[in-house]
Design a protein around this motif. Structure first.
Motif, PDB file in Angstrom:
ATOM      1  N   GLU A  15       0.820  -1.196   0.000  1.00  0.00           N
ATOM      2  CA  GLU A  15       0.000   0.000   0.000  1.00  0.00           C
ATOM      3  C   GLU A  15       0.863   1.259   0.000  1.00  0.00           C
ATOM      4  OE1 GLU A  15      -3.254   2.065  -0.613  1.00  0.00           O
ATOM      5  OE2 GLU A  15      -3.163  -0.122  -0.561  1.00  0.00           O
ATOM      6  N   ASP A  16       1.980   1.227   0.741  1.00  0.00           N
ATOM      7  CA  ASP A  16       2.901   2.373   0.764  1.00  0.00           C
ATOM      8  C   ASP A  16       3.505   2.611  -0.616  1.00  0.00           C
ATOM      9  OD1 ASP A  16       2.433   2.783   3.438  1.00  0.00           O
ATOM     10  OD2 ASP A  16       4.234   1.730   4.118  1.00  0.00           O
ATOM     11  N   ILE A  17       3.909   1.508  -1.279  1.00  0.00           N
ATOM     12  CA  ILE A  17       4.502   1.636  -2.611  1.00  0.00           C
ATOM     13  C   ILE A  17       3.457   2.157  -3.595  1.00  0.00           C
ATOM     14  CG2 ILE A  17       5.488   0.361  -4.545  1.00  0.00           C
ATOM     15  CD1 ILE A  17       6.698  -1.581  -2.488  1.00  0.00           C
ATOM     16  N   ARG A  18       2.253   1.619  -3.506  1.00  0.00           N
ATOM     17  CA  ARG A  18       1.172   2.060  -4.393  1.00  0.00           C
ATOM     18  C   ARG A  18       0.889   3.557  -4.194  1.00  0.00           C
ATOM     19  NH1 ARG A  18      -2.397  -1.420  -3.080  1.00  0.00           N
ATOM     20  NH2 ARG A  18      -2.356  -2.789  -4.920  1.00  0.00           N
ATOM     21  N   ARG A  19       0.851   3.979  -2.938  1.00  0.00           N
ATOM     22  CA  ARG A  19       0.592   5.389  -2.641  1.00  0.00           C
ATOM     23  C   ARG A  19       1.745   6.267  -3.140  1.00  0.00           C
ATOM     24  NH1 ARG A  19       0.188   4.860   2.329  1.00  0.00           N
ATOM     25  NH2 ARG A  19      -2.031   4.356   2.372  1.00  0.00           N
ATOM     26  N   SER A  20       2.978   5.786  -2.961  1.00  0.00           N
ATOM     27  CA  SER A  20       4.147   6.547  -3.410  1.00  0.00           C
ATOM     28  C   SER A  20       4.144   6.689  -4.930  1.00  0.00           C
ATOM     29  CB  SER A  20       5.424   5.851  -2.951  1.00  0.00           C
ATOM     30  OG  SER A  20       6.562   6.524  -3.427  1.00  0.00           O
ATOM     31  N   GLN A  21       3.807   5.593  -5.619  1.00  0.00           N
ATOM     32  CA  GLN A  21       3.751   5.653  -7.079  1.00  0.00           C
ATOM     33  C   GLN A  21       2.656   6.608  -7.541  1.00  0.00           C
ATOM     34  OE1 GLN A  21       3.270   1.589  -8.367  1.00  0.00           O
ATOM     35  NE2 GLN A  21       5.466   1.143  -8.238  1.00  0.00           N
ATOM     36  N   TYR A  22       1.539   6.573  -6.845  1.00  0.00           N
ATOM     37  CA  TYR A  22       0.443   7.483  -7.188  1.00  0.00           C
ATOM     38  C   TYR A  22       0.876   8.935  -7.010  1.00  0.00           C
ATOM     39  CZ  TYR A  22      -4.029   9.929  -6.887  1.00  0.00           C
ATOM     40  OH  TYR A  22      -5.063  10.814  -7.074  1.00  0.00           O
ATOM     41  N   ASP A  23       1.550   9.214  -5.906  1.00  0.00           N
ATOM     42  CA  ASP A  23       2.017  10.580  -5.652  1.00  0.00           C
ATOM     43  C   ASP A  23       3.014  11.029  -6.724  1.00  0.00           C
ATOM     44  OD1 ASP A  23       0.466  10.702  -3.392  1.00  0.00           O
ATOM     45  OD2 ASP A  23       2.096  10.229  -2.002  1.00  0.00           O
ATOM     46  N   GLU A  24       3.897  10.095  -7.132  1.00  0.00           N
ATOM     47  CA  GLU A  24       4.872  10.424  -8.175  1.00  0.00           C
ATOM     48  C   GLU A  24       4.156  10.700  -9.501  1.00  0.00           C
ATOM     49  OE1 GLU A  24       7.823   7.425  -8.561  1.00  0.00           O
ATOM     50  OE2 GLU A  24       8.568   7.640  -6.500  1.00  0.00           O
ATOM     51  N   ASP A  25       3.169   9.872  -9.800  1.00  0.00           N
ATOM     52  CA  ASP A  25       2.422  10.063 -11.048  1.00  0.00           C
ATOM     53  C   ASP A  25       1.701  11.414 -11.041  1.00  0.00           C
ATOM     54  OD1 ASP A  25       3.255   7.620 -11.923  1.00  0.00           O
ATOM     55  OD2 ASP A  25       1.401   6.559 -11.388  1.00  0.00           O
ATOM     56  N   MET A  26       1.095  11.756  -9.915  1.00  0.00           N
ATOM     57  CA  MET A  26       0.403  13.032  -9.800  1.00  0.00           C
ATOM     58  C   MET A  26       1.378  14.197  -9.935  1.00  0.00           C
ATOM     59  SD  MET A  26      -2.856  12.511  -9.551  1.00  0.00           S
ATOM     60  CE  MET A  26      -2.481  11.248 -10.799  1.00  0.00           C
ATOM     61  N   ALA A  27       2.564  14.028  -9.345  1.00  0.00           N
ATOM     62  CA  ALA A  27       3.570  15.089  -9.412  1.00  0.00           C
ATOM     63  C   ALA A  27       4.049  15.284 -10.847  1.00  0.00           C
ATOM     64  CB  ALA A  27       4.754  14.751  -8.492  1.00  0.00           C
ATOM     65  N   MET A  28       4.202  14.155 -11.579  1.00  0.00           N
ATOM     66  CA  MET A  28       4.648  14.257 -12.966  1.00  0.00           C
ATOM     67  C   MET A  28       3.571  14.889 -13.833  1.00  0.00           C
ATOM     68  SD  MET A  28       7.735  13.275 -13.216  1.00  0.00           S
ATOM     69  CE  MET A  28       7.854  13.144 -15.000  1.00  0.00           C
ATOM     70  N   GLU A  29       2.317  14.526 -13.592  1.00  0.00           N
ATOM     71  CA  GLU A  29       1.232  15.132 -14.349  1.00  0.00           C
ATOM     72  C   GLU A  29       1.178  16.637 -14.098  1.00  0.00           C
ATOM     73  OE1 GLU A  29      -2.592  13.418 -13.920  1.00  0.00           O
ATOM     74  OE2 GLU A  29      -1.934  11.377 -14.418  1.00  0.00           O
ATOM     75  N   GLU A  30       1.365  17.023 -12.850  1.00  0.00           N
ATOM     76  CA  GLU A  30       1.371  18.437 -12.501  1.00  0.00           C
ATOM     77  C   GLU A  30       2.533  19.143 -13.171  1.00  0.00           C
ATOM     78  OE1 GLU A  30       0.217  22.005 -10.619  1.00  0.00           O
ATOM     79  OE2 GLU A  30      -0.827  20.093 -10.951  1.00  0.00           O
ATOM     80  N   TYR A  31       3.706  18.479 -13.200  1.00  0.00           N
ATOM     81  CA  TYR A  31       4.907  19.056 -13.814  1.00  0.00           C
ATOM     82  C   TYR A  31       4.671  19.315 -15.304  1.00  0.00           C
ATOM     83  CZ  TYR A  31       9.540  19.212 -15.903  1.00  0.00           C
ATOM     84  OH  TYR A  31      10.633  19.561 -16.631  1.00  0.00           O
ATOM     85  N   TYR A  32       4.188  18.277 -16.025  1.00  0.00           N
ATOM     86  CA  TYR A  32       3.971  18.441 -17.461  1.00  0.00           C
ATOM     87  C   TYR A  32       2.835  19.400 -17.763  1.00  0.00           C
ATOM     88  CZ  TYR A  32       7.283  14.696 -18.427  1.00  0.00           C
ATOM     89  OH  TYR A  32       8.433  13.941 -18.531  1.00  0.00           O
ATOM     90  N   TYR A  33       1.844  19.417 -16.873  1.00  0.00           N
ATOM     91  CA  TYR A  33       0.758  20.365 -17.061  1.00  0.00           C
ATOM     92  C   TYR A  33       1.269  21.785 -16.981  1.00  0.00           C
ATOM     93  CZ  TYR A  33      -3.422  23.089 -16.036  1.00  0.00           C
ATOM     94  OH  TYR A  33      -4.402  24.048 -16.047  1.00  0.00           O
ATOM     95  N   ARG A  34       2.088  22.083 -15.963  1.00  0.00           N
ATOM     96  CA  ARG A  34       2.640  23.434 -15.822  1.00  0.00           C
ATOM     97  C   ARG A  34       3.626  23.755 -16.932  1.00  0.00           C
ATOM     98  NH1 ARG A  34       1.695  25.896 -11.054  1.00  0.00           N
ATOM     99  NH2 ARG A  34       0.731  24.653  -9.372  1.00  0.00           N
ATOM    100  N   LYS A  35       4.376  22.739 -17.354  1.00  0.00           N
ATOM    101  CA  LYS A  35       5.367  22.972 -18.409  1.00  0.00           C
ATOM    102  C   LYS A  35       4.682  23.283 -19.744  1.00  0.00           C
ATOM    103  CE  LYS A  35       9.438  20.876 -20.477  1.00  0.00           C
ATOM    104  NZ  LYS A  35      10.310  19.663 -20.527  1.00  0.00           N
ATOM    105  N   GLY A  36       3.503  22.700 -19.955  1.00  0.00           N
ATOM    106  CA  GLY A  36       2.800  22.910 -21.209  1.00  0.00           C
ATOM    107  C   GLY A  36       2.020  24.195 -21.279  1.00  0.00           C
ATOM    108  N   LYS A  37       1.849  24.868 -20.138  1.00  0.00           N
ATOM    109  CA  LYS A  37       1.054  26.096 -20.132  1.00  0.00           C
ATOM    110  C   LYS A  37       1.856  27.261 -20.711  1.00  0.00           C
ATOM    111  CE  LYS A  37      -1.676  27.079 -16.795  1.00  0.00           C
ATOM    112  NZ  LYS A  37      -2.257  27.369 -15.469  1.00  0.00           N
TER     113      LYS A  37
END
Length: 285
Positions: A263-285
């Protein structure tokens, strides 16, 4: 609850018990004789449990209060009898295990092909026979003569004595040996020799395996499947799985910790995925 029903439970139990004894006292190696002995003695025990529950309250013999058309199973009866709020009986974990093993054996003898030796079935009969002798006396207020005559008792009691002699021999075999000994899951005696992967009393064989997580030795059947915690996916008929670096099984002591890690690994991966989506979203603006 009618008087007739009450008598049926008790008298039927005694009837099955006497029939079981008649098979057991024939002193034969014929497996079929022991098959019928165990079938009848377990049936006698199940009916006796229901009679004991009936004496607490008639409703307890039924599986459901709302549907009084089916009586409880043997396992449910044991649970109710041990419940401090219902039966309040002291049935040890060891006795509970032996009872359930005998019940499973009866089901196997009834519904499946079986390959047990008469010695194995005889041992199971001796366990339930000795238990029922005391249950009839202490819990149903019966005298020995009410459910078995003296001659039959003296004949069958030899089985209990024989079992004790075999157990003593097994313990003598173990004594003085530098061996790791476990409680056998079959006979519930402390006679399972780990190095030989076999009980020297009932001769059950089972592979001893290491837990993939902590490395401790366990009976193979004790390892628990935790693959339901993995992420499974089906794409065009192909099954893929994300196991988070974990094995599919682990010992009971590791289950909670391993599921927590997943569950910790799953949560960590989810957080990383969200962070990457946020990064690319901001980079594309």
């Amino acid at each position: 609850m009618s008087k007739t029903h009450r008598l049926d439970l008790l008298n039927n139990s005694i009837s099955y018990f006497k029939e079981a004894v008649s098979y057991a006292q024939q002193d034969t190696a014929e497996t079929n004789q022991w098959k019928f002995a165990i079938l009848h003695v377990v049936q006698a025990m199940e009916l006796a449990f229901k009679e004991r529950l009936r004496r607490v309250h008639p409703v307890f013999i039924y599986e459901s209060v709302d549907k009084p058309d089916k009586t409880v199973s043997l396992r449910a009866a044991i649970t109710r009898l041990r419940n401090p709020m219902i039966g309040n009986l002291t049935i040890s974990d060891a006795d509970k295990t032996k009872i359930e093993k005998a019940f499973d054996l009866r089901s196997e003898l009834t519904h499946f092909e079986f390959n047990h030796s008469h010695e194995h079935i005889e041992l199971k009969f001796a366990e339930i026979f000795s238990f029922m002798i005391f249950f009839y006396r202490s819990q149903l207020d019966l005298q020995t003569a009410d459910f078995i005559d003296e001659g039959q008792h003296n004949s069958v009691i030899q089985l209990v004595k024989t079992r004790q002699e075999l157990l003593e021999r097994a313990k003598e075999h173990i004594a003085g040996r530098d061996e790791i000994i476990w409680i056998c899951p079959e006979c519930s005696e402390n006679t399972f020799i780990v190095s030989e992967q076999q009980c020297c009393f009932c001769h059950r064989k089972e592979e001893i395996v290491d837990c993939p997580t902590c490395g401790t030795e366990n009976f193979e059947h004790d390892l628990i499947d935790i693959s339901d915690a993995f992420d499974w996916a089906v794409d065009e008929g192909r099954v893929s799985v994300q196991n988070f670096g974990m094995e599919e099984v682990c010992c009971p002591d590791c289950v909670a910790e391993t599921r927590g890690k997943i569950e910790d690994i799953r949560r960590s991966q989810y957080d990383e995925d969200m962070a990457m989506e946020e990064y690319y979203y901001r980079k594309g603006k």
